[in-house]
Write an enzyme that holds these catalytic residues in place. Structure first.
Site, short mmCIF file in Angstrom:
data_model
loop_
_atom_site.label_atom_id
_atom_site.label_comp_id
_atom_site.label_asym_id
_atom_site.label_seq_id
_atom_site.Cartn_x
_atom_site.Cartn_y
_atom_site.Cartn_z
N LYS A 147 18.49 -7.81 16.71
CA LYS A 147 18.24 -7.35 15.34
C LYS A 147 17.90 -5.87 15.34
CE LYS A 147 16.33 -11.02 12.42
NZ LYS A 147 15.07 -11.53 11.88
N GLU B 223 15.16 -11.39 -4.39
CA GLU B 223 16.42 -11.04 -3.75
C GLU B 223 17.40 -10.63 -4.85
OE1 GLU B 223 17.79 -13.94 -0.92
OE2 GLU B 223 15.79 -14.18 -0.09
N CYS C 105 12.24 -19.16 -0.82
CA CYS C 105 10.84 -19.00 -1.26
C CYS C 105 10.33 -20.15 -2.13
CB CYS C 105 10.70 -17.68 -2.00
SG CYS C 105 11.19 -16.29 -0.96
N LYS D 86 21.68 -17.80 -5.52
CA LYS D 86 21.73 -17.13 -6.82
C LYS D 86 22.69 -15.96 -6.68
CE LYS D 86 17.88 -13.89 -6.35
NZ LYS D 86 16.62 -13.44 -6.94
#
Ligand code: UGA
Length: 440
Positions: A36, A157, A265, A328
């Site tokens: 990462k 987000e 979340c 979403k």
């Protein structure tokens, strides 16, 4: 300018690091995953988030943002350390898995040889901050010169950069004026814009986050329960939401009925809160959250049973196109995505499912290789007997249904987000079905 660090380079950490660097702070970000760190150092944002790539590139070029995997370097270079690691659901219970938080504090503490403030941003069970504060005091060589603060994060987000640079409130749980001062310096730009700044204790700061996400989840399940009632009574959930939303005590936002909430979340946070409240002897008061979760789950089941009804009772062999995979729009996050969950359930019922999404398909292919994906909308809908709209990307709202007529095998669409225009679809010869309002 503050010398700060960010621990954990997930969604929250990368966004926080890039945004703080763009404000002129000197930021060093750490992750325990060397891959990462290598890819972030090369300037690659590992997920889709509007504006973030540009911000990261600029922050690295300016020299304000560097990356490391080394705790000693991190501790030496920064005075304020933001803890941004994840707290996913535990494998064997609803409680939050605290291993990343605990691991970070255990790794950091021995390197804290000078005065520092460690600022928790992760979403944690109430009581965590007090525990971490004493752990730091005991294990950091600088002892009582190391302070802990709690500063929950409210970014969404898809709007992560704007929410970080222009938050609607800043909440800090602190035990010393000097820590408030340090955080006021970090967030000076937002404070100058007039952002409400709330100083409180650890437990309240932790609970503000739990309460906010639970309230939002409850609002969505509330309207979805009413969507079922509207269906049963022949009423229209969108008009109902518009009408009650005019009452400013209620508000229109987060009252969009449909397939329900997902993501990394809300689903896990309501479960973790219920688990923590139960531990504190408040099982009965927080039982409603189980119902919020159950109503949410039923939305997914409802879409599947609608598809079954259209298919005449059984889905085996029925060709279905699922429009959307992300939880979403403006995100490629598929964690607990209602769209993918419905797609997989349809597959389990024997349907031949093809999933389309404007940006999330690479993630779907990596995580769920068994799901059949199509990159172009034309390819996705060709031969479809039923379309199911589950993530409300603008692209889907702009579809001209007449242009699909020659491609599909059946003109049936289930709008699981109640967003598509009824007349447009009906005029093109389609049957349209919504969750909580009359279709065709
Ligand atoms: C959520 C909160 O909104 C943030 O404030 C919080 O900081 C974040 O969780 C977090 O804890 O980190 P996020 O997960 O990005 O943010 O997504 P939301 O915008 O809250 O949407 C969650 C889900 O609810 C989505 O699946 C969305 O489609 C659904 N939703 C939202 C509805 O079904 N109806 C609505 O009216 C609104």
């Amino acid at each position: 300018m503050t010398k700060l660090s960010v621990i954990g380079t997930g969604y929250l950490g990368v966004t926080h690091a890039a945004c703080m660097a763009s404000l002129g702070h000197s930021v060093i970000a750490l992750d325990v995953d060397p891959e990462k760190i290598a890819s972030l150092s090369a300037g690659v944002v590992p997920f889709h988030e509007p504006e973030l790539q540009e911000l990261l590139t600029a922050a690295i070029a300016s020299g304000n943002l560097t990356f490391t995997t080394d705790w000693a370097t991190l501790a030496e270079q920064a005075d304020v350390h933001f803890l941004c690691v994840g707290t996913p659901k535990s494998k064997d219970s609803d409680a939050a898995d605290m291993s990343q938080v605990n691991g970070a504090i255990t790794a950091l503490a021995p390197h804290l040889t000078k005065a520092a403030v460690v600022v928790g941003k992760s979403t944690v069970p109430v009581g965590t901050a007090a525990r971490l504060a004493s752990q730091l005091k005991e294990n950091a060589p600088a002892g009582s010169q190391v302070h802990l603060a709690w500063n929950p994060e409210f970014l969404r987000e898809g709007f992560a950069v704007q929410d970080t640079l222009h938050p609607d409130r800043i909440v800090i749980g602190v035990t010393a004026d000097s820590d408030e001062q340090a955080l006021r310096e970090v967030y000076a730009a937002s404070i100058d814009e007039g952002t409400p700044f709330i100083r409180t204790d650890y437990a309240t700061a932790e609970l503000v986050k739990a309460a906010a996400n639970s309230f939002l989840a409850t609002k969505i399940s509330f309207i979805n329960a009413f969507a079922d009632l509207c269906d049963a009574a022949g009423a229209d959930i969108t008009q109902l939401a518009d009408a009650i939303g005019h009452d400013t005590r209620i508000g229109r936002r987060f009252l969009n009925a449909g397939v329900g909430f997902g993501g990394g979340c809300l689903p896990k946070d309501i479960r973790a809160l219920q688990a923590r409240a139960t531990e504190l002897g408040l099982a009965e008061q927080f039982e409603f959250l189980a119902n919020v979760g159950r109503i949410n789950q039923m939305r997914r089941e409802l879409v599947v049973s609608r598809a079954k009804d259209f298919a005449g009772g059984a889905l085996a062999g029925v060709r279905i196109t699922v429009l959307g995979a992300a939880f979403k729009p403006d995100s490629d996050d598929i964690r607990d995505s209602p769209a993918l969950s419905v797609a997989k359930e349809l597959m389990a019922e024997g349907a031949q499912v093809v999933v389309h999404d404007p940006i999330a398909l690479p993630v779907v292919r990596r995580v769920h290789p068994e799901v059949n994906c199509a990159d172009s909308l034309t390819e996705a809908v060709t031969g479809a007997q039923i379309l199911v709209h589950l993530t409300e990307w603008n692209q889907y709202r702009e579809i001209d249904p007449a242009s699909l007529n020659a491609l599909v095998a059946g003109r049936v669409i289930i709008d699981g987000r109640n967003m598509l225009d009824r007349d447009t679809w009906i005029n093109a010869g389609w049957a349209i079905s919504y969750l909580g309002k009359p279709g065709s």
